[in-house]
Design an enzyme around this catalytic site. Structure first.
Site, PDB file in Angstrom:
ATOM      1  N   ALA A 180      -0.672   0.404  60.249  1.00  0.00           N
ATOM      2  CA  ALA A 180      -2.034   0.089  59.782  1.00  0.00           C
ATOM      3  C   ALA A 180      -2.672  -0.546  61.013  1.00  0.00           C
ATOM      4  O   ALA A 180      -3.791  -0.965  61.501  1.00  0.00           O
ATOM      5  CB  ALA A 180      -1.847  -0.094  58.773  1.00  0.00           C
ATOM      6  N   SER A 184      -8.094  -1.274  62.546  1.00  0.00           N
ATOM      7  CA  SER A 184      -9.323   0.083  63.321  1.00  0.00           C
ATOM      8  C   SER A 184      -9.653   1.269  62.178  1.00  0.00           C
ATOM      9  O   SER A 184     -10.700   1.551  61.421  1.00  0.00           O
ATOM     10  CB  SER A 184      -9.762   0.019  64.404  1.00  0.00           C
ATOM     11  OG  SER A 184      -8.990   0.909  64.658  1.00  0.00           O
ATOM     12  N   LYS A 185      -8.440   1.839  62.375  1.00  0.00           N
ATOM     13  CA  LYS A 185      -8.334   2.833  61.144  1.00  0.00           C
ATOM     14  C   LYS A 185      -8.441   2.521  60.048  1.00  0.00           C
ATOM     15  O   LYS A 185      -9.521   3.437  59.155  1.00  0.00           O
ATOM     16  CB  LYS A 185      -7.429   3.679  61.588  1.00  0.00           C
ATOM     17  CG  LYS A 185      -7.326   4.525  63.136  1.00  0.00           C
ATOM     18  CD  LYS A 185      -5.518   5.286  63.816  1.00  0.00           C
ATOM     19  CE  LYS A 185      -6.253   5.381  64.924  1.00  0.00           C
ATOM     20  NZ  LYS A 185      -5.143   3.855  65.534  1.00  0.00           N
ATOM     21  N   CYS A 336      -0.659   8.348  71.265  1.00  0.00           N
ATOM     22  CA  CYS A 336      -1.798   7.497  71.553  1.00  0.00           C
ATOM     23  C   CYS A 336      -0.342   8.077  72.951  1.00  0.00           C
ATOM     24  O   CYS A 336      -0.481   7.642  73.659  1.00  0.00           O
ATOM     25  CB  CYS A 336      -1.976   6.529  72.325  1.00  0.00           C
ATOM     26  SG  CYS A 336      -1.465   5.190  71.520  1.00  0.00           S
TER      27      CYS A 336
END
Length: 812
Positions: A180, A184-185, A336
């Site tokens: 986590a 932000s997510k 990413c």
């Protein structure tokens, strides 16, 4: 989620290259690396071999990689607050920024991301020099900074916003964010759980979010980020995601929806089950080459083996998530990274190992998001130079590649030899920088199909133990075990040992201890704020984490489950120093006194917990919903490495004014013949600013003060304005109040161009002769900018005076 403990280790720091200490003009947009140096033939050769983009798009793809990544931000918080703030950006700030000319160049204003729901995400591409020196953009930048600090703005890369959107979280869902930090997510998931919130009132969602990260320091950053949207439904743990332990809860908690706070005690002796989740986010550690636009050191350091080495860790995390998901639940897997070994290869291996899961076609979601389908063929590289790629595992093994490198490869890193079409890998999503001026990203959405009902062949207890077996960190699962009998035998041996482990730890419950204020173990807030800006806006690092690199080092793996249960992090050991969690009895004297003095009625007292050392007086009171309470009550907090739970709502006020207020309250109670609790004058609590939205529905309306715009301006301007400085009618109202914590509602109104578009409810503390607004300095500055268009706070005025002084000094 690109990760790294030591940033740019191979590339000489964030500057990239060996000479990372070389100083350049801070206003230069390419201060990390010059565009001419944005070359890496290994990178180009490898991705050309993967055919990730058509040949006629290659040049545009590379040009986008070399371009600066625009700044993006998301308007956060509750839906109503977000809509109000978004309207302010659209109608106030964007018009002011629409005709800015700086050094002869027209600077474009922020624009909304077309694909983000309700237009709540924005993008702008402005040189840092403009942000520092253009008055219009400087003011807008200050607005963003302060609103970010109070949680109304999330400065977040555009592609990073995607995974929570595809999770489609609802308030009743039990959710987990497995990797986590920085958060932000996690914040997006919390916002979805709190979809029913209003401007001043926060709901208590019936669902749950467990936010986990394996890095203890990043966990504290995660806690700080999450505090911007306080939630009784949040828990934060510090565990290896690939070996996350099973969590026990009463059987009824595994129903599709449970009340947020039932108000009744669970049935005595109710059977415990392993908690299954509705939604799980696996934003896994990755090589991070999709972040090359902001982490420019990757140009120097990129190697294909980065992705190869992380494949097994990523697969284990995804497989563990699959084991924790309930039927019809959803997993979003994301990286990413552009590397298919970290993306499609992980998805293919996981789907082949678990036939209950399918990839979901989400092509109709976010229709204006331009995406490309997942790859169905790819060619891993097995050497540092990446000159050669190999069509199959067998071809790699038959080559002259170094034997040590071969030992770290596995068949699962290649496309499946058979049945790849049935996996529907094209339902995965690839986001490329040249499509919509973003970073590179990969997203896959998986759902668990309901199983056909079978005759019962095992007890529920055995199913739960099987889940716990899956929770234990296995050695790398790069090669799937073909020997089912051997696997079953190993699993059965593990069940026996796990039963012994559970037996030994069953007495270590949350009830045995009392607790400490979470802030005592947190790092300095200023350091955290600096880290937040680094973490999400500039630095989801491209290097693999040290933990992942350690995993890579011992890549030759056994093929089946083993008894490596001793990994300390996964078992909840390894120097865990957090304090325990203790739920107060509803008739606890401290709690009864606190609620009585604050005029709070009907509060869910059975769900209040403390975190104090044994024997210490309670300093902070936290509120948790029923699911969080069930997890804490039925599991060892040490085994879960639980670092935060619920939301802080009340704090003990220290100092002379608190003692005076407590004495006055005790005397008033004695005169009225009412009870305040045995704590008497020793415990005077106040409502916290972050806790007020949760507490407000329970505050007796008769004791909520009415404020006005002049009073609000005075409270914002000064730290401790005297009661006598306020104008009537607020002056008379505040002077009539006893010392202590109070709640003030400021209704819609206007004053000298400033206006409140909705009621604003804030906590204050009254001492004998003065009043203070009980929100922190940055929140006060953000409120000032929002209402009055400038920072009129004492801190803001002092900062402005200091800047003017420095300007005059430099001019002289």
């Amino acid at each position: 989620m690109a990760r790294g403990g030591k940033r740019g280790k191979r590339g000489g720091g964030r500057g990239g290259g060996a000479n990372g200490s070389k100083q350049r003009n801070p206003d230069d947009r390419t201060d990390l690396i010059e565009q001419a140096d944005m070359q890496n033939e290994r990178f180009f050769a490898y991705y050309k071999a993967q055919q990730i983009v058509p040949e006629d798009e290659w040049d545009a793809f590379v040009a986008a990689l070399r371009g600066h990544l625009p700044t993006t931000f998301r308007v956060a918080g509750s839906r109503q607050v977000a809509t109000t703030l978004n309207t302010m950006i659209k109608e106030l700030h964007v018009p002011n920024l629409s005709d800015v000319v700086f050094e002869g160049l027209e600077i474009p204003p922020p624009v909304q991301l077309s694909w983000y729901p309700d237009g709540l995400a924005w993008q702008f591409n402005v040189p840092k020099k403009v942000l520092r020196k253009s008055p219009e953009f400087k003011k807008f930048h200050s607005f963003l900074v302060f609103e970010t600090e109070v949680g109304n703005i999330s400065r977040q890369e555009a592609v990073s916003m995607l995974p929570p959107l595809f999770l489609e979280v609802e308030p009743h869902h039990k959710c987990m964010d497995m990797c986590a930090a920085p958060g932000s997510k996690t914040a997006q998931i919390l916002e979805a759980l709190h979809a029913a919130d209003t401007e001043n009132v926060a709901s208590i969602p019936p669902g749950l979010l467990i936010a986990n990260d394996s890095d203890n320091k990043r966990t504290h950053l995660l806690i700080h980020q999450s505090a911007r949207l306080p939630s009784p439904a949040l828990m934060v743990t510090n565990l290896d995601a690939s070996g996350y332990p099973g969590i026990k809860v009463p059987a009824h908690m595994n129903q599709s929806a449970v009340p947020a706070i039932a108000g009744t005690a669970p049935s005595p002796g109710e059977r415990l089950e392993t908690l299954l989740f509705d939604r799980i986010l696996c934003d896994v550690p990755c090589s991070g080459d999709g972040t090359i636009r902001k982490n420019m050191g990757i140009w120097k350091s990129w190697l294909p083996m980065d992705g190869n080495g992380l494949h097994a860790l990523q697969l284990r995390i995804l497989q563990r998530a699959m084991n924790m998901l309930k039927s019809t639940g959803r997993i979003v897997y994301s990286t990413c990274s552009l590397n298919p070994v970290e993306n499609e290869a992980v998805i293919a291996s996981a789907l082949l190992a678990n036939k209950d899961f399918v990839l979901v076609d989400v092509s109709d979601k976010l229709p204006t998001l331009i995406r490309r389908p997942g790859l169905t063929t790819w060619r891993p590289a097995c050497e540092r130079a990446a000159v050669r790629t190999f069509e199959s595992y067998e071809e790699c093994m038959a080559s002259d590649v170094d034997e040590n490198v071969k030992a770290k490869m596995s068949p699962g890193q290649w496309p499946p030899e058979e049945g790849v079409e049935s996996l529907a890998l094209d339902r995965c999503m690839r986001i490329y920088p040249h499509l919509q001026d973003t970073g590179g990203f990969f997203v896959a959405v998986l759902e668990k199909r309901p199983r056909a009902k079978k005759a019962a062949t095992s007890t529920t207890a055995k199913r739960e133990l099987a889940d716990d077996v899956d929770a234990q960190p296995e050695t790398k699962r790069a090669r799937l075990d073909d020997d089912a009998n051997a696997t079953q035998a190993a699993a059965e041996r593990m069940v026996v040992e796990l039963e012994a482990v559970e037996e030994a730890t069953s007495g270590s419950t949350a009830e045995e201890a009392i607790d400490v204020d979470a802030a005592s173990s947190a790092p300095d807030v200023d350091e955290l704020v600096d880290a937040i800006v680094e973490a999400e806006t500039d630095a989801d690092v491209a290097d693999a984490s040290e933990e992942a690199k350690a995993d890579i080092a011992d890549a030759p793996q056994p093929t089946g489950p083993t008894m490596r249960i001793g990994k300390k992090l996964a078992r909840g050991e390894g120097g865990f120093k957090e304090n325990p969690y203790t739920f107060l009895a509803p008739d606890d004297p401290v709690l009864v006194s606190c609620l009585a003095r604050l005029h709070i009625n009907g509060f869910p007292s059975s769900n209040v917990l403390v975190r104090n050392p044994a024997g210490a007086a309670a300093r902070s009171l936290y509120l948790a919903n029923d699911l969080v309470k069930a997890v804490i009550t039925h599991n060892s907090f040490e085994r879960l490495r639980l670092t935060a739970a619920g939301t802080k709502v009340f704090a003990k006020q220290e100092g002379g004014s608190a003692r005076a207020a407590a004495t006055a309250a005790a005397a008033e109670a004695e005169a009225d013949g009412t009870e305040t609790g045995s704590a008497g004058a020793e415990a005077q609590f106040r409502v916290l600013g972050e806790g007020l939205p949760v507490v407000l529905p329970y505050v007796d309306e008769r004791f909520i003060m009415e404020g006005d715009m002049p009073a609000l301006r005075t409270l914002v301007e000064a730290y401790y304005p005297l009661c006598a400085t306020f104008a009537e009618p607020f002056r008379g109202a505040i002077e009539a109040r006893a010392s202590g914590s109070h709640v003030v509602r400021f209704p819609l109104g206007n004053l000298d161009g400033a206006s409140l578009t909705h009621d604003l409810v804030l906590p204050i503390w009254k001492s004998n002769v003065s009043v203070t607004l009980m929100i922190d300095k940055k929140a006060k500055s953000a409120l000032s900018l929002r209402l009055f268009g400038t920072d009129i706070t004492t801190a803001g005025q002092q900062a402005q005076a200091q800047k003017e002084k420095e300007t005059e000094k430099s001019a002289a």
